[in-house]
Design an enzyme around this catalytic site. Structure first.
Site, PDB file in Angstrom:
ATOM      1  N   GLN A  94      55.051  17.857  37.430  1.00 23.41           N
ATOM      2  CA  GLN A  94      56.144  18.824  37.188  1.00 23.41           C
ATOM      3  C   GLN A  94      56.147  19.568  36.292  1.00 23.41           C
ATOM      4  OE1 GLN A  94      59.802  16.954  38.823  1.00 23.41           O
ATOM      5  NE2 GLN A  94      60.893  19.051  38.747  1.00 23.41           N
ATOM      6  N   HIS A 100      61.291  21.884  43.619  1.00 22.44           N
ATOM      7  CA  HIS A 100      60.434  22.809  44.524  1.00 22.44           C
ATOM      8  C   HIS A 100      59.404  22.193  45.353  1.00 22.44           C
ATOM      9  CE1 HIS A 100      58.738  22.481  40.608  1.00 22.44           C
ATOM     10  NE2 HIS A 100      57.725  22.763  41.048  1.00 22.44           N
TER      11      HIS A 100
HETATM   12  P1  5GP Z   1      55.180  22.060  39.226  1.00 23.77           P
HETATM   13  O1  5GP Z   1      54.197  22.096  38.410  1.00 23.77           O
HETATM   14  O2  5GP Z   1      56.330  22.054  38.383  1.00 23.77           O
HETATM   15  O3  5GP Z   1      55.210  21.425  40.447  1.00 23.77           O
HETATM   16  O4  5GP Z   1      55.180  23.758  39.848  1.00 23.77           O
HETATM   17  C1  5GP Z   1      55.599  24.891  39.259  1.00 23.77           C
HETATM   18  C2  5GP Z   1      54.830  26.101  39.854  1.00 23.77           C
HETATM   19  O5  5GP Z   1      55.790  27.121  39.320  1.00 23.77           O
HETATM   20  C3  5GP Z   1      53.399  26.330  39.401  1.00 23.77           C
HETATM   21  O6  5GP Z   1      52.705  26.227  40.231  1.00 23.77           O
HETATM   22  C4  5GP Z   1      53.576  27.610  38.558  1.00 23.77           C
HETATM   23  O7  5GP Z   1      52.430  28.670  38.714  1.00 23.77           O
HETATM   24  C5  5GP Z   1      55.021  28.280  39.307  1.00 23.77           C
HETATM   25  N1  5GP Z   1      55.634  29.332  38.303  1.00 23.77           N
HETATM   26  C6  5GP Z   1      55.893  29.038  37.025  1.00 23.77           C
HETATM   27  N2  5GP Z   1      56.709  29.811  36.448  1.00 23.77           N
HETATM   28  C7  5GP Z   1      56.779  30.965  37.614  1.00 23.77           C
HETATM   29  C8  5GP Z   1      57.384  32.167  37.768  1.00 23.77           C
HETATM   30  O8  5GP Z   1      57.902  32.749  36.656  1.00 23.77           O
HETATM   31  N3  5GP Z   1      57.191  32.898  38.932  1.00 23.77           N
HETATM   32  C9  5GP Z   1      56.621  32.264  39.787  1.00 23.77           C
HETATM   33  N4  5GP Z   1      56.569  33.076  41.056  1.00 23.77           N
HETATM   34  N5  5GP Z   1      55.938  31.063  39.911  1.00 23.77           N
HETATM   35  C10 5GP Z   1      56.118  30.433  38.732  1.00 23.77           C
END
Ligand code: 5GP
Ligand code: ZN
Length: 114
Positions: A94, A100
């Protein structure tokens, strides 16, 4: 208000490609897609991770899944198959601390995940 990228996406302070939205939930395409279809589904409510969710959030969390199901059908990945991922805390990958659900599809996925 917390300084949170996903809260800003939900309020449209930060631009994104929105796939679905209603009064409780927003879904938008990931900026760095890991599959041909990669959509993030979030509640408008700022919950940092699943660890902070409470019984009060039960319906909201269920709704994230049903929005994912509807989007999977709309985006034509429901039949072939899709993967839902909810990373919780750094050890699981994360990086954004607003809960999300990742909806991934359009390619084959391996098991176990990396
Ligand atoms: P995590 O690694 O927290 O599970 O996922 C976060 C996700 O958010 C990642 O896949 C990353 O690419 C996406 N993400 C981060 N910043 C942004 C943003 O500003 N816009 C969009 N559309 N996606 C984002
Ligand atoms: Zn937030």
């Amino acid at each position: 208000m917390v300084d949170c990228v996903f809260c800003k996406i939900a309020s449209k302070e930060i631009q994104s490609k929105i796939a679905y939205e209603d009064e409780e939930v927003v879904a938008f395409h990931d900026i760095n897609p890991q599959a041909p279809i990669h959509v993030l589904i979030i509640p408008r409510k700022h919950i940092p991770s699943l660890n902070e969710a409470t019984d009060e959030d039960q319906n909201l969390l269920g709704k994230l899944m049903l929005v994912a199901q509807k989007l999977a059908k709309e985006l034509n990945i429901a039949e072939d198959g899709y993967r839902l991922v909810l990373n919780t805390n750094r050890g699981a990958g994360q990086s954004i601390f607003h809960i999300h659900l990742h909806l991934l599809g359009g390619r084959l996925f391996r098991w176990p995940p990396g």
